[in-house]
Design an enzyme around this catalytic site. Structure first.
Site, mmCIF file in Angstrom:
data_model
loop_
_atom_site.group_PDB
_atom_site.id
_atom_site.type_symbol
_atom_site.label_atom_id
_atom_site.label_comp_id
_atom_site.label_asym_id
_atom_site.label_seq_id
_atom_site.Cartn_x
_atom_site.Cartn_y
_atom_site.Cartn_z
ATOM 1 N N LYS A 1 -2.921 23.573 13.214
ATOM 2 C CA LYS A 1 -3.426 22.632 12.467
ATOM 3 C C LYS A 1 -4.016 21.533 12.868
ATOM 4 C CE LYS A 1 -2.291 22.834 8.336
ATOM 5 N NZ LYS A 1 -1.256 22.466 7.552
ATOM 6 N N GLN B 1 6.223 -15.857 -10.242
ATOM 7 C CA GLN B 1 6.493 -15.780 -8.811
ATOM 8 C C GLN B 1 6.407 -14.297 -8.408
ATOM 9 O OE1 GLN B 1 9.142 -18.262 -6.624
ATOM 10 N NE2 GLN B 1 10.524 -16.519 -6.166
ATOM 11 N N GLU C 1 -5.923 11.977 3.100
ATOM 12 C CA GLU C 1 -4.832 12.124 2.382
ATOM 13 C C GLU C 1 -4.131 11.073 1.919
ATOM 14 O OE1 GLU C 1 -2.504 16.201 3.160
ATOM 15 O OE2 GLU C 1 -3.894 15.853 4.792
ATOM 16 N N ASN D 1 3.408 -26.038 -9.397
ATOM 17 C CA ASN D 1 2.595 -25.187 -10.310
ATOM 18 C C ASN D 1 1.279 -24.925 -10.222
ATOM 19 O OD1 ASN D 1 5.305 -25.017 -11.331
ATOM 20 N ND2 ASN D 1 5.095 -25.737 -13.359
ATOM 21 N N SER E 1 0.283 19.570 13.494
ATOM 22 C CA SER E 1 1.398 19.750 12.869
ATOM 23 C C SER E 1 2.386 20.046 13.942
ATOM 24 C CB SER E 1 1.503 20.934 11.961
ATOM 25 O OG SER E 1 2.685 21.758 11.911
ATOM 26 N N THR F 1 -20.303 21.564 -10.368
ATOM 27 C CA THR F 1 -19.677 20.969 -11.558
ATOM 28 C C THR F 1 -18.495 21.965 -11.689
ATOM 29 O OG1 THR F 1 -20.926 22.386 -13.002
ATOM 30 C CG2 THR F 1 -21.920 19.996 -12.669
ATOM 31 N N HIS F 2 -17.316 21.434 -12.395
ATOM 32 C CA HIS F 2 -16.175 22.332 -12.544
ATOM 33 C C HIS F 2 -15.858 22.753 -11.110
ATOM 34 C CE1 HIS F 2 -17.231 21.949 -16.973
ATOM 35 N NE2 HIS F 2 -18.107 22.388 -16.508
HETATM 36 N N1 ARG Z 1 7.346 -20.131 -5.878
HETATM 37 C C1 ARG Z 1 6.845 -20.633 -6.954
HETATM 38 C C2 ARG Z 1 5.911 -19.402 -7.484
HETATM 39 O O1 ARG Z 1 5.626 -18.613 -6.608
HETATM 40 C C3 ARG Z 1 6.097 -21.870 -6.720
HETATM 41 C C4 ARG Z 1 6.189 -22.612 -8.184
HETATM 42 C C5 ARG Z 1 7.411 -22.880 -8.696
HETATM 43 N N2 ARG Z 1 7.522 -23.736 -9.694
HETATM 44 C C6 ARG Z 1 8.517 -24.105 -10.309
HETATM 45 N N3 ARG Z 1 8.361 -24.698 -11.415
HETATM 46 N N4 ARG Z 1 9.413 -23.442 -9.941
HETATM 47 O O2 ARG Z 1 5.568 -19.444 -8.605
#
Ligand code: ARG
Length: 496
Positions: free
Chosen positions: A317, A356, A324, A144, A311, A189-190
């Site tokens: 063209k 994730q 675009e 984490n 084109s 403008t416009h």
């Molecule tokens: N692949 C996970 C993500 O992108 C990594 C963290 C996962 N953590 C867990 N407690 N499962 O967030």
């Protein structure tokens, strides 16, 4: 290298889809769970093969392998400094990770979906290479805080890259503006002819948008550049970690203050995406103008052939594809922003797997804004304005009508009355199909006897009109020249 990673992504994506089609069989016959070494201790059956693929992120998060390895090296270095690892263990880890990096860059690394994400792929390979010491790397951290750190490191690099392209585009705009401080075109403008402006002034308007975009990215970068590592899963860790040291090794400006916040919030990515959306909005506006200007109806500007396509059916063209496409691509980045905001809004503290899903919109926004800026940075210096046609256009549409009103005001007429007088003169011009400057003095004088022969030089010519707007922010060639000089200084400061 980027190409290499993209190719890997493509292959794993194809592989991923192919496997998904066999999900019903695999649900009945779960395969051996390769991740059990990472987190499978409490599990009594293997992860369903489809679930393993469905929950994996390695298809897209392998993109930040470099940051993951850098983060791990810094983490191991810190662990050795505080005595959690021995120096020898640290060295083995660093050596192993460096070799893995080389493997990835040589295209020899086998990314495994069953190992879920970039983090576990690399860690597992490390253990394969260096043995039990590899298993010590994850001490005092969690995926984490690891993933939150990796994205920040990755985004920080990308912001720097995007800023350098922005700077190139801004320099291109200043270069083109400097060649056209005296080129006169109609200002709108416009989308109706309003007053004459210099082409250089118009280009400086685009330049200003990118100054603000630069400031936004730089400001956002400060908040990206804080280190979550040390937050571990959510509450911190029991090891005597030295977060400031790790942060210093990784070039972070500061460490995050709260572990729950640091592992969960992705506001920094949202902020970047908002800045990217604004850049795309600006590019899209510029695109819209270029598309209009290159049309047979305007013919203000020529985009060199190398930026256009033809084109397959209409031989005449030459299409402004690049603008675009960029106008179209702005929608993707706006969508990415909404995706990220929506992703975040329902999440309780702390980390949730929802997060994730932050990567693909973020990567898409990064790629799209980078590519679009690159195209513009290349194209802008190559634009060729059609000076005569712009001037002709400025002479149509009564662009100096306000100047005639201002002329009368300077002779003592109240502005509202002057407005009325000029309106009548314009009506005559419409009737006779003539610009105000093409009406005779006698014709003009029937609306006000305050109009003298000096009106042509002092009010009705295009030069008189632009020269008269002679203040900071105005369109006169003199002011545009001064603005360009200031802009160079501002650029130097901005990117110091
Ligand atoms: N692949 C996970 C993500 O992108 C990594 C963290 C996962 N953590 C867990 N407690 N499962 O967030």
């Amino acid at each position: 290298m980027r190409l290499q990673v993209r190719q890997n992504l493509l292959y794993s994506f194809l592989f991923y889809r192919a496997d998904m089609t066999t999900s019903s069989q695999s649900a009945e016959q779960p395969t051996a769970n390769q991740t059990s070494g990472m987190w499978g201790g409490r599990f009594t059956e293997a992860t369903d093969a489809f679930v393993a693929e469905f929950t994996a992120s390695v298809q897209f998060d392998q993109r930040f392998y470099k940051q993951d390895i850098a983060g791990s090296i810094a983490h191991a270095t810190m662990l050795a400094k505080v005595g959690v690892l021995t120096d020898a263990e640290r060295d083995d880890i660093i050596q192993g990770l460096s070799e893995i990096k080389a493997e990835i860059e040589a295209g020899r690394f086998e990314w495994r979906i069953d190992l879920e994400d970039v983090h576990m792929n690399i860690e597992s390979r490390l253990t394969q290479r260096i043995g039990i010491t590899g298993k010590k790397l994850h001490t005092g951290r969690s995926r984490n805080d690891q993933v939150a750190t990796d994205i920040r490191l990755y985004l920080r690099d990308e912001i720097d890259d995007i800023l350098s392209i922005l700077q190139r585009l801004q320099k291109g705009l200043l270069g083109l503006a400097a060649s056209h401080t005296h080129t006169i075109m109609p200002g709108f403008t416009h989308l109706q002819t309003a007053q004459p402006v210099t082409f250089g002034h118009h280009l400086l308007a685009w330049f200003e948008m990118f100054v603000r975009d630069t400031e936004r990215l730089q400001d956002c970068r400060k908040r990206v550049n804080r280190m979550p590592l040390g937050s571990a899963a959510l509450a911190g860790t029991t090891y005597p970690i030295d977060r400031a040291y790790t942060a210093q090794l990784l070039g972070f400006e500061a460490v995050s203050e709260n572990s729950l916040d640091a592992v969960s919030d992705r506001d920094f990515a949202i902020e970047f995406n908002a800045a990217a959306a604004l850049i795309m909005m600006h590019l899209s506006r510029m695109s819209e103008e270029l598309i209009l200007w290159t049309s047979a109806q305007f013919k203000f500007v020529n985009i060199p052939d190398r930026f256009c396509t033809g084109s397959s059916i209409m031989p005449q063209k030459k299409n402004p594809d690049v603008p675009e496409l960029i106008r179209g691509k702005s929608g993707r980045v706006f969508g990415d922003l909404i995706s990220l905001l929506t992703l975040m809004k329902g999440q309780p503290l702390a980390y949730n797997k929802d997060n994730q899903e932050d990567k693909e919109p973020l990567f898409d926004a990064i790629d799209t804004v980078r590519g679009s800026l690159m195209a513009f940075a290349d194209m802008v210096p190559a634009l060729v304005p059609n000076i005569e046609i712009m001037r002709e256009a400025a002479l149509r549409g009564f662009s100096t009508a306000t100047d005639l009103a201002d002329y009368l005001v300077k002779k003592g007429v109240a502005f509202r009355d002057a407005h009325e007088i000029v309106g009548k003169a314009v009506a005559l011009g419409v009737q006779e199909d003539k610009d105000l400057s093409e009406l005779s003095l006698e014709q003009l004088q029937q609306f006000s006897d305050l109009i003298g022969a000096d009106v042509f030089d002092n009010a009705l010519t295009l030069e008189a009109s632009v020269n008269a707007r002679d203040h900071i922010g105005g369109t006169s060639p003199k002011q545009v020249e001064a603005a360009i000089a200031r802009a160079h200084d501002r650029l130097a400061q901005l990117y110091a």
